[in-house]
Design an enzyme around this catalytic site. Structure first.
Site, short mmCIF file in Angstrom:
data_model
loop_
_atom_site.label_atom_id
_atom_site.label_comp_id
_atom_site.label_asym_id
_atom_site.label_seq_id
_atom_site.Cartn_x
_atom_site.Cartn_y
_atom_site.Cartn_z
N LYS A 200 53.68 48.15 38.05
CA LYS A 200 52.57 47.31 37.59
C LYS A 200 53.11 46.00 37.02
O LYS A 200 54.14 46.01 36.33
CB LYS A 200 51.76 48.08 36.53
CG LYS A 200 50.45 47.41 36.12
CD LYS A 200 49.70 48.26 35.08
CE LYS A 200 48.33 47.65 34.76
NZ LYS A 200 47.59 48.42 33.74
N SER B 233 42.60 48.87 34.94
CA SER B 233 43.34 47.68 35.32
C SER B 233 44.47 47.96 36.30
O SER B 233 44.92 47.04 36.97
CB SER B 233 43.91 47.03 34.07
OG SER B 233 44.91 47.87 33.49
N SER C 225 42.85 52.76 32.12
CA SER C 225 43.40 51.92 33.18
C SER C 225 44.32 52.64 34.16
O SER C 225 44.70 52.07 35.18
CB SER C 225 44.16 50.74 32.58
OG SER C 225 43.25 49.75 32.17
#
Lengths: 496, 505
Positions: free
Chosen positions: A80, A160, A184
């Site tokens: 990420k 997210s 997330s």
């Protein structure tokens, strides 16, 4: 596409150790998949050269160490964009970190690389991890590899950690790191039919992860199976003296805990999670999940978590409050985006212009909410009250865990929705995506999203197992039992 | 408290056009913790490094960086608290104080707002022997220092040096118990002395290791006593805060100016605005920096990157056991054990190195004599040359040797000073007894030899003898002549006695 990308981490591990395949082959397969998947916009920075170097090094190690090589040795992973990776673009999907290449590595990724894992690239996400659809990203939204039956509409992979979810579900890498502040990891995992684990707060170091809300942020794995998630979590977790909130506890062998034998366990079904207006399919899935656990020998009991309804508002006070302070460092002075100044502009103009240009609307909204709830005269009414709610929610769980071993809830209130679908909606409508997940962050507990079925349009749905503090091993074992019972094997059609 | 008896001084009174006024002062002293690395990072705290060289990734607030508490700094704050007879809070919390400034990379300062590590304590501020002001300490908290903005190097740009960013400070907050400019300066001096004894802060004001924010207000006689009885701040005047003072002299000047400024406003029918002011030592005046309305909303909240700081009683006990004897106790002991005056004891205990030197000299000797030699001869010479005690060319052992030679009459007091001068310069490191022997400086105490010399002088000066018998004080002239005749080596005490005997005075 090569079938190699279809392997789970556990399968690839066996083939790598047996030298049936090489990490270079596996990595090349992933890199090819990445290159073929630009339509998913899951990868924000491709790192093929680094991947090949790491794969070659992993192969050397596998040859030398064989069965003794670490589980993750030679396994291609996606990271990420919130994780700082040395010399590689790390922008938290924000324009304010334009061109930022950190001269340091996050502890979690450093641990993965020490174990021989291979980085295929950085993954898309919501800007500063603020969002539930990956639409706040400065790179544009990542796209869910899943589509509703008979539709060509692009769906969100959630957020997210949308890029991570999309990349794993589309098999661009064998696993990915995510971070979870209010859901997330778990919401995007549920939207894309993969497993996502948010560990106990303090299990993984936050050092080198761009901070959103420090008291809630926690890194975790996103993978195709519970076993893969267990393998990854073991590689990511552990005490770090550089993070004062990291726990000085030994990391259990999470994979060894996966027995699937949950006979005698008591699973709580919290009545407050049965919310008004919840789609019947979610309700039904939840019931099916409870039945699966009972079929596996567990007992389910209804429990009460009475303060659940206050969790979302409390979360949307605490997280923005911390964010407003954490994001103060993006001021255009030392790194990232700096606005061009006009004649007569002073330091305040540098701040205001750089931040106005660098932060997207959702980030700006949360910074403003956060500054507001902390300001003199409002602190007690908002921040302090939210902290009290947080204490009550924590206590709810403590009391529940006196009688249950784990808690089963839906992971999300719906299946993946369309990109742009919420564009005109009230921001709160988007925040409602976190309704089943934020309680876990507020209480610092571990939670896992497990794909359990599909809805009528063929989109994946997930359930959430909430574990006791530091009880990831037991939680993963229950998730494993659920995974086996659910037998979720659906994959997205490759349309990209 | 282990201290000598004292009485409180009178508050300073300023005579206005319309009557008398008193000053009320509270201070916030920022003392830099004497640590090698910063409060939350491993970067060095060395003074005078090239700009931006003592800066870690944490200090520069790079994305993803996290603070980790420096245990040594915590211990120093606890030491400071114990040194000020203060309550140690076993649980304290670090908060973020949010504001934007280029020398504050995080966009917030980590400080302790609601739960400081040290609670209430007190300091005895010595004004003169027997007179001291007890100043109550409200709290001590740990916080990060900011960096330095430099605005005068370029016409259009400002520069930032982050070397100081994140250095540990102890903010020592007093109650408004200080009642005059001199007391304020003495308060800082006393804090500095205690902190230096403890080794918690080097107290170097020029380098900014000790800085004070001074809150000044004025009131009518009697108001302050009412405040102390009721705790009601409204009976006191509106205060102004003078920021960042790093000289005792400037503190006195600034308070004096500020009090007179406030009195002038009040006597003119105006009211004092609560504001932050700066002292300009060149102009000798304070000027407004920002008003109360312009004050920041710092949006304090507990720093979620740091857990509450928890220590236990055993830890505090260990720190307490490691404390040195502190100035008040040492002074009291010097007065009682050595029979010296409080003034001398104050001088000797001003710095703990001085006190240690004295005690080494006094070991096995008469304390008062040792004190005289150390204060008058040693400190006198050191002060003249601007040296500190650790730069003294003469060791405690050597000075003790000189005192022994004088006490045993081997040399006179004057001879002792001569020996000290030699040890100070061309005979550095020499053994005093060996030196006196080698240089033939031993005084003549042999009565026969002295009598012979006295007889000679008396015989040669019959007219003076007659005069001296009229006026005994002239005997000194004979003593001088004898000393001269013996090359200064005769024991002056013996000479004096024999001269008087022979002259019959």
């Amino acid at each position: 596409m090569s079938d190699l990308t279809r392997l789970t981490i556990a399968e690839a591990r066996a083939k790598l150790r047996a030298r049936e395949i090489t990490s270079v082959e596996l990595t090349e397969a992933c890199l090819a998949a990445v290159d073929a998947a630009d339509a998913l916009n899951a990868v924000s920075a491709k790192t093929p050269q680094k991947a090949r170097e790491m794969a070659a090094a992993a192969d050397a190690r596998l040859s030398a160490e064989g069965e003794g090589a670490p589980s993750l040795c030679g396994i291609p992973l996606g990271i990420k964009d919130l994780f700082c990776t040395e010399g590689v673009a790390s922008q938290a999907a924000s324009n304010i970190l334009e061109g930022f290449r950190p001269p340091y590595e996050s502890t979690v990724t450093a641990r993965l690389w020490e174990r021989g894992a291979v980085m295929v690239g950085k993954l898309n996400m919501d800007e500063f991890a603020m969002g539930s659809s990956n639409e706040t990203s400065c790179y544009g939204p990542a796209v869910n590899p899943w589509r509703a039956k008979g539709s060509n509409r692009d769906l969100t992979p959630g957020g997210s950690s949308g890029g991570s979810a999309s990349a794993v579900a589309a098999e661009l890498c064998l696993g990915a790191t995510g971070t979870d502040t209010g859901g997330s990891i778990r919401q995007p995992a549920a939207f894309t039919g993969i497993v996502g684990v948010k560990p106990t707060y303090g299990r993984c170091s936050r050092f080198g992860i761009v901070a959103f809300a420090s008291s809630l942020d926690q890194a975790g794995p996103m993978a195709k199976t519970v076993r893969d998630a267990a393998i990854m979590l073991e590689g990511m977790a552990g005490f770090d003296p550089k993070d004062s909130t990291s726990a000085d506890l030994a990391v259990p062998d999470f994979e060894a805990a996966l027995t699937g034998d949950i006979r005698g366990k008591t699973i709580g079904i919290p009545k407050e999670y049965r919310m008004e207006g919840m789609p019947a399919e979610i309700d039904a899935l939840w019931d099916r999940g409870a039945q699966m656990l009972r079929d596996a020998g567990a007992k389910t009991v209804e429990i009460s978590l009475p303060h659940t309804k206050y969790a979302l508002p409390a979360y949307y006070v605490i997280a923005p409050a911390e964010a407003s302070s954490n994001l103060a460092r993006y001021d255009g002075v030392r790194f990232g985006h700096r606005a061009k100044l006009g004649a007569g502009d002073a330091i305040v103009d540098l701040y205001e212009k750089s931040r106005a240009e660098g932060f997207g609307p959702e980030v700006q909204r949360r910074v403003m909410i956060g500054a507001y709830v902390l300001s003199a005269g409002y602190y007690d009414a908002y921040y302090l009250r939210a902290q009290k709610v947080r204490t009550l929610i924590k206590r709810d769980f403590e009391q529940a865990f006196e009688t249950v071993d784990a808690i089963l809830t839906p992971a999300t209130p719906s299946a993946a929705f369309g990109i742009g679908e919420m564009a005109d909606a009230d921001p709160v409508a988007m925040y409602l995506n976190d309704v089943f997940t934020v309680t876990v962050n507020l209480a610092g507990l571990p939670g896992a999203a497990v794909p359990t079925g599909v809805d009528s349009s063929g989109l994946p749905l997930g359930l959430q197992i909430i574990g006791k503090p530091w009880g990831e091993a037991e939680m993963l074992d229950i998730a494993y039992a659920l995974e086996r019972s659910a037998g979720f094997t659906a994959r997205p059609d490759r349309w990209w | 408290m282990e201290a000598l008896d004292y009485r409180e001084p009178q508050a300073k009174v300023l005579h206005g056009a319309q009557g008398d006024w008193e000053i009320v002062i509270g201070m916030e002293v920022h003392a830099q913790v004497l640590s090698k690395s910063k409060l939350f990072s491993g970067a060095s705290t060395a003074f005078g490094a090239e700009p931006n060289t003592n800066v870690s990734l944490v200090d520069a607030a790079m994305p993803g960086m996290l603070p980790v508490i420096n245990d040594f700094c915590v211990e120093q704050a606890v030491r400071a608290g114990l040194g000020l007879n203060a309550r140690i809070n076993l649980r304290s919390v670090f908060d973020r104080k949010n504001y934007f400034y280029p020398d504050l990379p995080q966009g917030y300062q980590i400080s302790q707002f609601k739960h400081p590590i040290v609670g209430e304590g007190e300091v005895l501020v010595d004004m003169e022997p027997g007179v001291a002001r007890k100043v109550r300490i409200e709290r001590i908290h740990l916080e990060q220092d900011a960096g330095k903005s430099i605005h005068d190097m370029d016409p259009s740009l400002s520069f930032v040096d982050l070397n100081r960013t994140g250095v540990a400070l102890m903010e020592i907050v007093s109650r408004p118990d200080i009642r005059g400019p001199e007391e304020a300066a003495e308060y800082v001096r006393k804090l500095r002395q205690i902190l230096r004894y403890l080794g918690a802060c080097d107290g170097n004001m020029q380098e900014g290791s000790l800085r004070a924010d001074v809150n000044v207000s004025v009131c009518k006689p009697g108001d302050y006593e009412r405040f102390r009885e009721t705790g009601d701040f409204s009976v006191l005047g509106t205060r102004c805060e003078i920021k960042n003072m790093n000289s005792m002299r400037f503190i006195q000047q600034a308070i004096d100016y500020e009090a007179r400024r406030q009195i002038a406003i009040l006597e003119d029918g105006g009211s004092v605005d609560q504001e932050t002011r700066l002292y300009d030592p060149n102009k000798g005046e304070t000027r407004s920096m920002r008003s109360k309305e312009e004050a920041h909303d710092y949006r304090y909240f507990p720093d979620p990157d740091l857990l509450p700081l928890e220590i236990d009683e055993a830890y505090v006990a260990r720190v307490r056991d490691s404390l040195p004897e502190l100035p008040d106790a040492k002074k009291k002991r010097f007065v009682e054990a050595y029979g010296m005056t409080e003034y001398d004891a104050s001088v000797l205990t001003a710095e703990h190195e001085n006190a240690a030197f004295f005690e080494a000299v006094a070991e096995g000797r008469d304390g008062k004599t040792a004190a005289n030699w150390v204060i008058n001869e040693l400190f006198g010479r050191l002060n003249k040359e601007g040296h500190s005690i650790d730069e003294s060319p003469v060791s405690a052992q050597q000075l003790g040797g000189v005192i022994d030679l004088v006490s045993s009459d081997a040399i006179s007091g004057k001879g002792g000073k001569d020996v000290l001068d030699l040890l100070w310069s061309e005979e550095k490191g020499a053994d005093p007894a060996e030196l006196v022997e080698r240089k033939g400086m031993k005084q003549v105490s042999d009565t026969g030899a002295i009598e012979a010399a006295v007889d000679e002088v008396i015989a040669a000066n019959p007219d003076k003898v007659a005069q001296a018998q009229e006026k005994p004080s002239l005997a000194g002239w004979f003593v001088g002549q004898v000393m001269k005749a013996t090359g200064g080596k005769a024991n002056p005490k013996a000479v004096n006695q024999i001269v008087r005997e022979k002259l019959g005075v």
